[in-house]
Design an enzyme around this catalytic site. Sequence first.
Site, PDB file in Angstrom:
ATOM      1  N   HIS A  18     -53.453 -66.848 -47.309  1.00 19.66           N
ATOM      2  CA  HIS A  18     -54.600 -67.715 -47.647  1.00 19.66           C
ATOM      3  C   HIS A  18     -55.923 -67.087 -47.190  1.00 19.66           C
ATOM      4  O   HIS A  18     -56.375 -67.310 -46.076  1.00 19.66           O
ATOM      5  CB  HIS A  18     -54.367 -69.073 -46.980  1.00 19.66           C
ATOM      6  CG  HIS A  18     -55.264 -70.169 -47.456  1.00 19.66           C
ATOM      7  ND1 HIS A  18     -54.868 -71.482 -47.476  1.00 19.66           N
ATOM      8  CD2 HIS A  18     -56.542 -70.168 -47.915  1.00 19.66           C
ATOM      9  CE1 HIS A  18     -55.859 -72.240 -47.927  1.00 19.66           C
ATOM     10  NE2 HIS A  18     -56.881 -71.460 -48.194  1.00 19.66           N
ATOM     11  N   HIS A 139     -52.588 -77.901 -52.093  1.00 17.97           N
ATOM     12  CA  HIS A 139     -53.864 -77.699 -51.420  1.00 17.97           C
ATOM     13  C   HIS A 139     -54.730 -78.949 -51.512  1.00 17.97           C
ATOM     14  O   HIS A 139     -55.862 -78.987 -51.071  1.00 17.97           O
ATOM     15  CB  HIS A 139     -54.552 -76.508 -52.125  1.00 17.97           C
ATOM     16  CG  HIS A 139     -55.670 -75.909 -51.381  1.00 17.97           C
ATOM     17  ND1 HIS A 139     -56.942 -76.375 -51.481  1.00 17.97           N
ATOM     18  CD2 HIS A 139     -55.710 -74.880 -50.518  1.00 17.97           C
ATOM     19  CE1 HIS A 139     -57.722 -75.643 -50.719  1.00 17.97           C
ATOM     20  NE2 HIS A 139     -57.004 -74.740 -50.120  1.00 17.97           N
ATOM     21  N   HIS A 192     -52.695 -74.961 -45.104  1.00 18.10           N
ATOM     22  CA  HIS A 192     -53.377 -75.450 -43.895  1.00 18.10           C
ATOM     23  C   HIS A 192     -52.987 -76.865 -43.421  1.00 18.10           C
ATOM     24  O   HIS A 192     -53.808 -77.791 -43.438  1.00 18.10           O
ATOM     25  CB  HIS A 192     -54.892 -75.333 -43.998  1.00 18.10           C
ATOM     26  CG  HIS A 192     -55.536 -75.736 -45.294  1.00 18.10           C
ATOM     27  ND1 HIS A 192     -55.236 -76.888 -45.952  1.00 18.10           N
ATOM     28  CD2 HIS A 192     -56.492 -75.123 -46.031  1.00 18.10           C
ATOM     29  CE1 HIS A 192     -55.980 -76.972 -47.040  1.00 18.10           C
ATOM     30  NE2 HIS A 192     -56.741 -75.907 -47.102  1.00 18.10           N
ATOM     31  N   ASN A 238     -62.498 -77.529 -44.121  1.00 17.55           N
ATOM     32  CA  ASN A 238     -61.503 -78.377 -44.774  1.00 17.55           C
ATOM     33  C   ASN A 238     -60.110 -77.793 -44.565  1.00 17.55           C
ATOM     34  O   ASN A 238     -59.937 -76.616 -44.830  1.00 17.55           O
ATOM     35  CB  ASN A 238     -61.749 -78.451 -46.287  1.00 17.55           C
ATOM     36  CG  ASN A 238     -63.020 -79.189 -46.629  1.00 17.55           C
ATOM     37  OD1 ASN A 238     -63.546 -79.962 -45.843  1.00 17.55           O
ATOM     38  ND2 ASN A 238     -63.528 -78.939 -47.826  1.00 17.55           N
ATOM     39  N   ASP A 265     -57.023 -68.904 -43.906  1.00 13.50           N
ATOM     40  CA  ASP A 265     -58.035 -69.648 -44.674  1.00 13.50           C
ATOM     41  C   ASP A 265     -59.424 -69.064 -44.417  1.00 13.50           C
ATOM     42  O   ASP A 265     -60.425 -69.794 -44.361  1.00 13.50           O
ATOM     43  CB  ASP A 265     -57.992 -71.148 -44.370  1.00 13.50           C
ATOM     44  CG  ASP A 265     -58.739 -71.983 -45.410  1.00 13.50           C
ATOM     45  OD1 ASP A 265     -59.105 -71.445 -46.474  1.00 13.50           O
ATOM     46  OD2 ASP A 265     -58.958 -73.181 -45.154  1.00 13.50           O
ATOM     47  N   GLY A 284     -65.729 -74.223 -44.129  1.00 17.05           N
ATOM     48  CA  GLY A 284     -64.998 -72.959 -44.088  1.00 17.05           C
ATOM     49  C   GLY A 284     -65.425 -72.070 -42.941  1.00 17.05           C
ATOM     50  O   GLY A 284     -66.588 -72.099 -42.526  1.00 17.05           O
TER      51      GLY A 284
HETATM   52  C1  NCD Z   1     -62.726 -73.400 -48.722  1.00 20.97           C
HETATM   53  C2  NCD Z   1     -63.677 -72.345 -49.227  1.00 20.97           C
HETATM   54  O1  NCD Z   1     -64.706 -72.116 -48.589  1.00 20.97           O
HETATM   55  O2  NCD Z   1     -63.397 -71.716 -50.264  1.00 20.97           O
HETATM   56  N1  NCD Z   1     -63.252 -73.982 -47.529  1.00 20.97           N
HETATM   57  C3  NCD Z   1     -62.555 -74.514 -46.506  1.00 20.97           C
HETATM   58  O3  NCD Z   1     -63.155 -75.183 -45.668  1.00 20.97           O
HETATM   59  N2  NCD Z   1     -61.257 -74.321 -46.372  1.00 20.97           N
HETATM   60  C4  NCD Z   1     -62.544 -74.381 -49.828  1.00 20.97           C
HETATM   61  C5  NCD Z   1     -61.894 -75.658 -49.427  1.00 20.97           C
HETATM   62  O4  NCD Z   1     -60.673 -75.680 -49.255  1.00 20.97           O
HETATM   63  O5  NCD Z   1     -62.605 -76.647 -49.288  1.00 20.97           O
HETATM   64 ZN    ZN Z   2     -58.804 -72.182 -48.457  1.00 22.91          ZN
HETATM   65 ZN    ZN Z   3     -58.319 -75.701 -48.432  1.00 18.79          ZN
END
Ligand code: NCD
Ligand code: ZN
Ligand code: ZN
Length: 385
Positions: A18, A139, A192, A238, A265, A284
């Site tokens: 991821h 997801h 996640h 997220n 992530d 993110g």
């Molecule tokens: C992800 C992103 O930035 O692409 N961000 C995150 O906080 N994991 C998209 C998402 O899942 O919201």
């Molecule tokens: Zn992600």
């Molecule tokens: Zn996500």
Amino acid sequence: RTVDGRGGVLLPGFVDLHTHVREPGREDTETIATGSAAAARGGYTAIFAMANTSPVADNAAITDLVWRIGQEVGLVDVHPVGAVTVGLAGKQLAEMGMMADGAAKVKLFSDDGKCVHDPVLMKRALEYSSGLGVLISQHSEDPRLTEGAVAHDGPTAARLGLAGWPRAAEESIVARDALLARDAGARVHVAHASTEGTVSLLRWAREQGIDITAEVTPHHLLLDDSRLETYDGVNRVNPPLREDRDKLALRRALAEGVIDCVATDHAPHAAQEKCCEFSQAKPGMLGLETALSVIVETMVRPGLLDWRGVARVMSERPAQIVGLDDQGRPLEVGEPGNLTVVDPDAEWVVEPAELASKSRNTPYAAMTLPGRVTLTVLRGTVTAE
Ligand code: NCD
Ligand code: ZN
Ligand code: ZN
């Protein structure tokens, strides 16, 4: 040449299921080249590039392009993740078969960008994927429960006046998709996992014989919503940082194998997208270059995983989940290997300016972390040292 790995721990090259590399579309925040460099520095030899690019990776022309650029860069295998639907909020399934058959041989599909809110569409996607033998990464979060939400729905968010994102938003969709996978005879992978309840649901689904796997991010193992007091946008992610008891349940689940693996992530964002008021900041965090150290801090130092266990959660299990046959396994004699050497006793201070990533949104700035990747080797070639 001869590499001196004395004093280090030798591990199979890490596999990240991821990663967001932002190419095509947001090359100002990360490219396949800079993301690959960050991955190599973090000890990775394979990463899975998420589909929420611009345009979305919903067809073989894009997934093949991502794979080809990654091979040209040559630091890490960049496996594209295909989008399940056409476009992010698509109402139509993407040509998963063509992506699986293309040069990139797409193995993992995702409803990234929260596109499969529609249970009927998710049902069809799982049925389709079981025929192809590929894996879908679940997801989604319940869209009604997360509308406007920016922080874990608990006492901290309430006190700080931040809109709450409940555990049920995640857990209800994990349960839904586990049941849909059961009925479709499909495999589903939970992206996640962030709550204690998701851990219980994973245990339950396995007991039912459902073919389900799951990942946890380093930040959900180390951080919790007590970080939000400063309203610093770097902590917005997220799913949101949860509470202490979720963190501890996730650590135990990873140690016991209820959660299969670690996935970063890694989500690069431009400085101006993160510096604003908490609720306006993009969700993110960076993760590739700090993942191993966070695992040492949260799992190895407390005695929850030994180095054998680190190899399992960082390399072997993720490789098995997506069916990579050249990663995460012992080498044959004479075979050019994918390897990572870690200095287990190193301590280092995370300095955002020194990261290989094009972005700077690490939540660990100025923190001292234990354990450091000192060497990464991809098919016999040193990619980071
Ligand atoms: C992800 C992103 O930035 O692409 N961000 C995150 O906080 N994991 C998209 C998402 O899942 O919201
Ligand atoms: Zn992600
Ligand atoms: Zn996500």
